[in-house]
Design a protein around this motif. Sequence first.
Motif, PDB file in Angstrom:
ATOM      1  N   PHE A  31       0.869  -1.211  -0.023  1.00 18.57           N
ATOM      2  CA  PHE A  31      -0.001  -0.084  -0.049  1.00 18.57           C
ATOM      3  C   PHE A  31       0.760   1.287   0.101  1.00 18.57           C
ATOM      4  O   PHE A  31       0.683   2.184  -0.634  1.00 18.57           O
ATOM      5  CB  PHE A  31      -0.940  -0.017   1.265  1.00 18.57           C
ATOM      6  N   PHE A  32       1.770   1.210   0.543  1.00 15.79           N
ATOM      7  CA  PHE A  32       2.788   2.544   0.989  1.00 15.79           C
ATOM      8  C   PHE A  32       3.713   2.638  -0.146  1.00 15.79           C
ATOM      9  O   PHE A  32       3.780   3.860  -0.579  1.00 15.79           O
ATOM     10  CB  PHE A  32       3.924   2.405   2.206  1.00 15.79           C
ATOM     11  N   GLU A  33       3.832   1.557  -1.007  1.00 12.19           N
ATOM     12  CA  GLU A  33       4.546   1.698  -2.308  1.00 12.19           C
ATOM     13  C   GLU A  33       3.763   2.494  -3.414  1.00 12.19           C
ATOM     14  O   GLU A  33       4.119   3.379  -4.071  1.00 12.19           O
ATOM     15  CB  GLU A  33       4.884   0.296  -2.832  1.00 12.19           C
ATOM     16  N   GLN A  34       2.315   2.169  -3.315  1.00 11.41           N
ATOM     17  CA  GLN A  34       1.492   2.963  -4.150  1.00 11.41           C
ATOM     18  C   GLN A  34       1.169   4.379  -3.726  1.00 11.41           C
ATOM     19  O   GLN A  34       1.385   5.161  -4.730  1.00 11.41           O
ATOM     20  CB  GLN A  34       0.087   2.250  -4.094  1.00 11.41           C
ATOM     21  N   TYR A  35       1.162   4.466  -2.439  1.00 14.68           N
ATOM     22  CA  TYR A  35       1.024   5.924  -2.079  1.00 14.68           C
ATOM     23  C   TYR A  35       2.052   6.571  -2.386  1.00 14.68           C
ATOM     24  O   TYR A  35       2.127   7.986  -2.884  1.00 14.68           O
ATOM     25  CB  TYR A  35       0.347   6.093  -0.779  1.00 14.68           C
ATOM     26  N   ARG A  81      -0.777  11.676   4.145  1.00 17.29           N
ATOM     27  CA  ARG A  81      -1.135  11.216   5.388  1.00 17.29           C
ATOM     28  C   ARG A  81      -0.900   9.797   5.618  1.00 17.29           C
ATOM     29  O   ARG A  81      -0.313   9.351   6.612  1.00 17.29           O
ATOM     30  CB  ARG A  81      -2.845  11.570   5.762  1.00 17.29           C
ATOM     31  N   ILE A  82      -1.241   9.040   4.661  1.00 14.22           N
ATOM     32  CA  ILE A  82      -0.947   7.727   4.834  1.00 14.22           C
ATOM     33  C   ILE A  82       0.707   7.448   4.941  1.00 14.22           C
ATOM     34  O   ILE A  82       1.048   6.570   5.775  1.00 14.22           O
ATOM     35  CB  ILE A  82      -1.393   6.800   3.786  1.00 14.22           C
ATOM     36  N   LEU A  83       1.376   8.103   4.413  1.00 13.98           N
ATOM     37  CA  LEU A  83       2.939   7.657   4.473  1.00 13.98           C
ATOM     38  C   LEU A  83       3.321   8.343   5.920  1.00 13.98           C
ATOM     39  O   LEU A  83       4.328   7.800   6.195  1.00 13.98           O
ATOM     40  CB  LEU A  83       3.672   8.305   3.173  1.00 13.98           C
ATOM     41  N   LYS A  84       2.613   9.316   6.419  1.00 15.28           N
ATOM     42  CA  LYS A  84       3.063   9.789   7.720  1.00 15.28           C
ATOM     43  C   LYS A  84       2.839   8.630   8.698  1.00 15.28           C
ATOM     44  O   LYS A  84       3.655   8.428   9.661  1.00 15.28           O
ATOM     45  CB  LYS A  84       2.181  10.921   8.147  1.00 15.28           C
ATOM     46  N   ILE A  85       1.757   7.855   8.585  1.00 13.18           N
ATOM     47  CA  ILE A  85       1.462   6.668   9.372  1.00 13.18           C
ATOM     48  C   ILE A  85       2.570   5.765   9.246  1.00 13.18           C
ATOM     49  O   ILE A  85       2.996   5.056  10.220  1.00 13.18           O
ATOM     50  CB  ILE A  85       0.116   6.087   8.838  1.00 13.18           C
ATOM     51  N   ALA A  86       3.200   5.536   7.972  1.00 11.43           N
ATOM     52  CA  ALA A  86       3.999   4.642   7.704  1.00 11.43           C
ATOM     53  C   ALA A  86       5.369   4.810   8.466  1.00 11.43           C
ATOM     54  O   ALA A  86       6.206   4.143   8.955  1.00 11.43           O
ATOM     55  CB  ALA A  86       4.351   4.250   6.189  1.00 11.43           C
ATOM     56  N   GLN A  87       5.637   6.295   8.438  1.00  7.64           N
ATOM     57  CA  GLN A  87       6.630   6.819   9.158  1.00  7.64           C
ATOM     58  C   GLN A  87       6.697   6.782  10.667  1.00  7.64           C
ATOM     59  O   GLN A  87       7.639   6.146  11.309  1.00  7.64           O
ATOM     60  CB  GLN A  87       6.962   8.359   8.748  1.00  7.64           C
ATOM     61  N   ASP A  88       5.360   6.821  11.112  1.00 11.53           N
ATOM     62  CA  ASP A  88       5.377   6.885  12.469  1.00 11.53           C
ATOM     63  C   ASP A  88       5.354   5.453  12.977  1.00 11.53           C
ATOM     64  O   ASP A  88       5.792   5.222  14.151  1.00 11.53           O
ATOM     65  CB  ASP A  88       3.855   7.541  13.037  1.00 11.53           C
ATOM     66  N   LEU A  95       3.948  -1.328  10.758  1.00 15.68           N
ATOM     67  CA  LEU A  95       3.025  -1.644   9.691  1.00 15.68           C
ATOM     68  C   LEU A  95       3.582  -2.073   8.148  1.00 15.68           C
ATOM     69  O   LEU A  95       3.045  -2.509   7.512  1.00 15.68           O
ATOM     70  CB  LEU A  95       2.025  -0.734   9.485  1.00 15.68           C
ATOM     71  N   GLU A  96       4.769  -1.479   8.006  1.00 18.61           N
ATOM     72  CA  GLU A  96       5.503  -1.859   6.814  1.00 18.61           C
ATOM     73  C   GLU A  96       6.332  -3.175   7.102  1.00 18.61           C
ATOM     74  O   GLU A  96       6.340  -3.784   5.963  1.00 18.61           O
ATOM     75  CB  GLU A  96       6.315  -0.851   6.511  1.00 18.61           C
ATOM     76  N   GLU A  97       6.914  -3.331   7.952  1.00 18.02           N
ATOM     77  CA  GLU A  97       7.723  -4.540   8.315  1.00 18.02           C
ATOM     78  C   GLU A  97       6.898  -5.791   8.410  1.00 18.02           C
ATOM     79  O   GLU A  97       7.203  -6.807   8.007  1.00 18.02           O
ATOM     80  CB  GLU A  97       8.574  -4.504   9.357  1.00 18.02           C
ATOM     81  N   GLY A  98       5.733  -5.612   9.154  1.00 14.01           N
ATOM     82  CA  GLY A  98       4.699  -6.675   9.175  1.00 14.01           C
ATOM     83  C   GLY A  98       4.434  -6.961  10.769  1.00 14.01           C
ATOM     84  O   GLY A  98       5.429  -7.015  11.534  1.00 14.01           O
ATOM     85  N   ILE A  99       3.173  -7.117  11.208  1.00 13.99           N
ATOM     86  CA  ILE A  99       3.031  -7.357  12.560  1.00 13.99           C
ATOM     87  C   ILE A  99       2.148  -8.665  12.597  1.00 13.99           C
ATOM     88  O   ILE A  99       1.636  -9.284  11.465  1.00 13.99           O
ATOM     89  CB  ILE A  99       1.994  -6.300  13.241  1.00 13.99           C
ATOM     90  N   THR A 100       2.332  -9.495  13.844  1.00 17.64           N
ATOM     91  CA  THR A 100       1.463 -10.550  13.919  1.00 17.64           C
ATOM     92  C   THR A 100       0.188 -10.358  14.279  1.00 17.64           C
ATOM     93  O   THR A 100      -0.476  -9.291  14.804  1.00 17.64           O
ATOM     94  CB  THR A 100       2.149 -11.617  15.308  1.00 17.64           C
ATOM     95  N   TYR A 122     -10.700 -12.689  -4.632  1.00 14.07           N
ATOM     96  CA  TYR A 122      -9.400 -12.006  -3.833  1.00 14.07           C
ATOM     97  C   TYR A 122      -8.666 -11.269  -4.843  1.00 14.07           C
ATOM     98  O   TYR A 122      -8.340 -11.544  -5.903  1.00 14.07           O
ATOM     99  CB  TYR A 122      -8.507 -13.320  -3.362  1.00 14.07           C
ATOM    100  N   ASN A 123      -8.086 -10.177  -4.485  1.00  8.41           N
ATOM    101  CA  ASN A 123      -7.091  -9.216  -4.929  1.00  8.41           C
ATOM    102  C   ASN A 123      -5.809  -9.640  -4.082  1.00  8.41           C
ATOM    103  O   ASN A 123      -5.467  -9.077  -3.002  1.00  8.41           O
ATOM    104  CB  ASN A 123      -7.546  -7.677  -4.786  1.00  8.41           C
ATOM    105  N   GLY A 124      -4.781 -10.139  -5.169  1.00  5.41           N
ATOM    106  CA  GLY A 124      -3.530 -10.482  -4.362  1.00  5.41           C
ATOM    107  C   GLY A 124      -2.483  -9.593  -4.798  1.00  5.41           C
ATOM    108  O   GLY A 124      -1.218  -9.674  -4.535  1.00  5.41           O
ATOM    109  N   ASP A 125      -2.889  -8.244  -4.959  1.00  7.18           N
ATOM    110  CA  ASP A 125      -1.975  -7.167  -5.356  1.00  7.18           C
ATOM    111  C   ASP A 125      -1.145  -6.625  -3.992  1.00  7.18           C
ATOM    112  O   ASP A 125       0.029  -6.033  -4.311  1.00  7.18           O
ATOM    113  CB  ASP A 125      -2.410  -6.084  -5.913  1.00  7.18           C
ATOM    114  N   PHE A 126      -1.487  -6.863  -2.862  1.00  6.54           N
ATOM    115  CA  PHE A 126      -0.749  -6.354  -1.825  1.00  6.54           C
ATOM    116  C   PHE A 126      -0.243  -7.151  -0.782  1.00  6.54           C
ATOM    117  O   PHE A 126      -0.027  -7.343   0.405  1.00  6.54           O
ATOM    118  CB  PHE A 126      -2.133  -5.481  -0.974  1.00  6.54           C
TER     119      PHE A 126
END
Length: 786
Positions: free
Chosen positions: A19-23, A40-47, A51-56, A166-170
């Motif tokens: 998602f972040f790559e798209q934004y 705004r979305i990339l600010k979430i990625a920065q903070d 969420l980019e690395e992956g959570i359980t 299913y959309n597997g783009d992400f």
Amino acid sequence: MKVIGQDFPLDIRISFSKFFEQYKGFLNGTNELVKDRATRILKIAQDHPELEEGITEDRVEEFLPQIDLILEDSFSQILQQNEIKIATIPFTNNVLKSSKRYQSIIDAAGKDFEPAIKNLDEDHLYIMGCSIILGSCYGYNIDFRRPFFYSIPDVSGIMRHYRLLYNGDFIEIAKKENVKDITEKDVAELLDNFNNIEVWKEKFPPNSYIFKGVVIANMFDVTTDVSLSDFKTSLLKYDKTRGDFVGSFQEIFRAIFNLPEIKVGFSNYNEEDKTFERVPFKNIDSYILYDQYSDSCDAALCKGTYHYLFEESTYFAISNVKNYQKSAPGEKMYKNLIAQGINSAIIAPIESGGAILGVLEIVSPNIHELNSINANKLQDVMPYLVDSVLRSKAKAENELELIIQQECTSIHPSVYWKFRQEAKKFMRAKIDENPISFKEVVFEDVYPLFGQIDIKGSSDARNTAVQKDLALQLRGISKIINKVIESDSLPIYEQLKFRTDQYLTSITGRLQVDSEQTILSFIKKEITPLFKHLKQKNNDLDSLISEYNQKLDKNLKTVYKHRKDYDDSVMLINKKMAALLDKKQEEAQAMYPHYFERFKSDGVEHNLYIGESITKKDSFNKIYLYNLRLWQLQVMCEMENEYYQLKKDLPVALDVASMVLVFNASLSVRFRMDEKRFDVDGTYNARYEVVKKRVDKAHIKGTNKRITEKGKLVIVYSQSSDEREYVKYINFLQSKNYLEEEIEVVELDDLQGVTGLKALRVNILYNKSKEDKEYYTYEDLMKEIN
């Protein structure tokens, strides 16, 4: 459904890196609104780099506000009430975000409902994960794609079906360290072991690959498509013993029509009688027939329904049954529907090639629920139903033919193989367009055995019963005519009394051949009409004639008391003897296969044939013939015992006599196609049939005494070797207390075309009951019973 934490080749991480790559790409665009949203979305990625690395999965709650914002663009507000959409953690039932329509569907299903893919088990889910790895990491195009469905009940309880796309783009997949690469050899092995989950787990150990991403899924309501598919499957798998068939059938129709209370019924159409009949299977109702098994078409249907079904070949929809009844108050169909609480209905013809096969009945307790508009849904259903009814009718015809064959012909299971063999040849010839006639079935070199247990004096017993019945009826007639003459002394009454008394006198002696028919004709043509006239004219005679009529059989219109006792006695004897013989036959067939047939008349007779050509195996030995001969004698003794235990309960006390005919040579038997039965083949062998038909009426040479006698087992033969053989069998049965010690050897009077016959006669020993171990001769038994 598989959930995170169980065995799975993928270690699941919820990640929004795609998602972040798209934004990031949106930042260079010209749309200020989109650029603002991307910032705004990339600010979430920065903070929140997690969420980019992956959570359980266990950390999802912690980031729900941020996840909601990231997914906002994927769930357009303007389509919230229309789209059925979810963002989900891959391979789980956990939903990260959903459209409002999806949520309303889940809420209607109930608070405890949890959606699950209905056609994917745990092993196949594991293999699907492996196939995704093979495609993503190794470039193998392993096509595991299948349509996936959710089945979710709506607020009415109707099961709705939704297909998932299913959309597997992400998503992205990566191999963990120290995990072996998959080789071409591994792939070849996997392709040959789809159902061997252990092989897949060996190549792809649990949690050996990392899965990062989020799946977007759109759902589409395909209830009608799935219901039609289930409908076709149900028809193909239909089995009348399945108790759930009708219930599942109705659920399918309820889903197709989206009506939770409708019911489905069927009626068969009988072209020959122009009637509707109930389907002969359990739990299948017919609402137009209601409480009848069958009814004529014009009586069961109203005029409008009849017109549409038979003349227009289309359905008839009744949106309000009561309204239709008001306009046609005399129609039985509307009365039947209302009696069953039906207020709307669709009656549709099931037809093929212009011919009606039956009727489909869809009914509802609610007014207007079924109508001419939703009746159009039947266009998708009828082609499959027609095919099923055609198969069902063909199957029913085959079953009828099988019943007729089993119950009404002489094709015994022991020789059925030969008929199948000839039938296959006949069919092949027809296919090759080289028609031949059905070859007659012949069995050569077989040994015959014949036996009978005959009712002694059956003709005399029947004549006596006829005399008693006629005398009883004639006396009743005479009594009434005497009463008539007292008050109305017409010459015609005197003449009728004279004739009645004359008939009564004529039957006190020996009954003539035509006496019965002559007297019954006199009663039918002259007495019965007179009594009807007198009953209406003279009240004093009313009770007397009514008393006379009560003595008559309702169907025969004549006295049928003593004849009924005789007929019932013969029927009980035949039934009991035949049942015992059939039961014993099952045991004999288990010893060695042979042909068997029996006939019931005034007693029970049976034919047996044994030999190599019947068994179809290279196994016949004469020891099996000797065994069957001994078995036959033993069964005849047991049938005699069974009869004399039955005798005391018979309406008419009759006696029986048993006889066995020995034929020492083998012969050929041929199935006579015109008579549908087996008969001996050839002129020489015909002698055997002549003896069978005449021997029981033969006399002991030089006397007027019949060869057969109650209480004795009679064995008729022609060769001294037969005598020696059967004396051995008799000695054995004497040791088993079946027969008395003394053996009588007699010669028979010559029969027409047959000379030199002899017979062994030996008294049968009887038990008073099955439990009794004391043995009696016939005379002793009769004394004991009397």
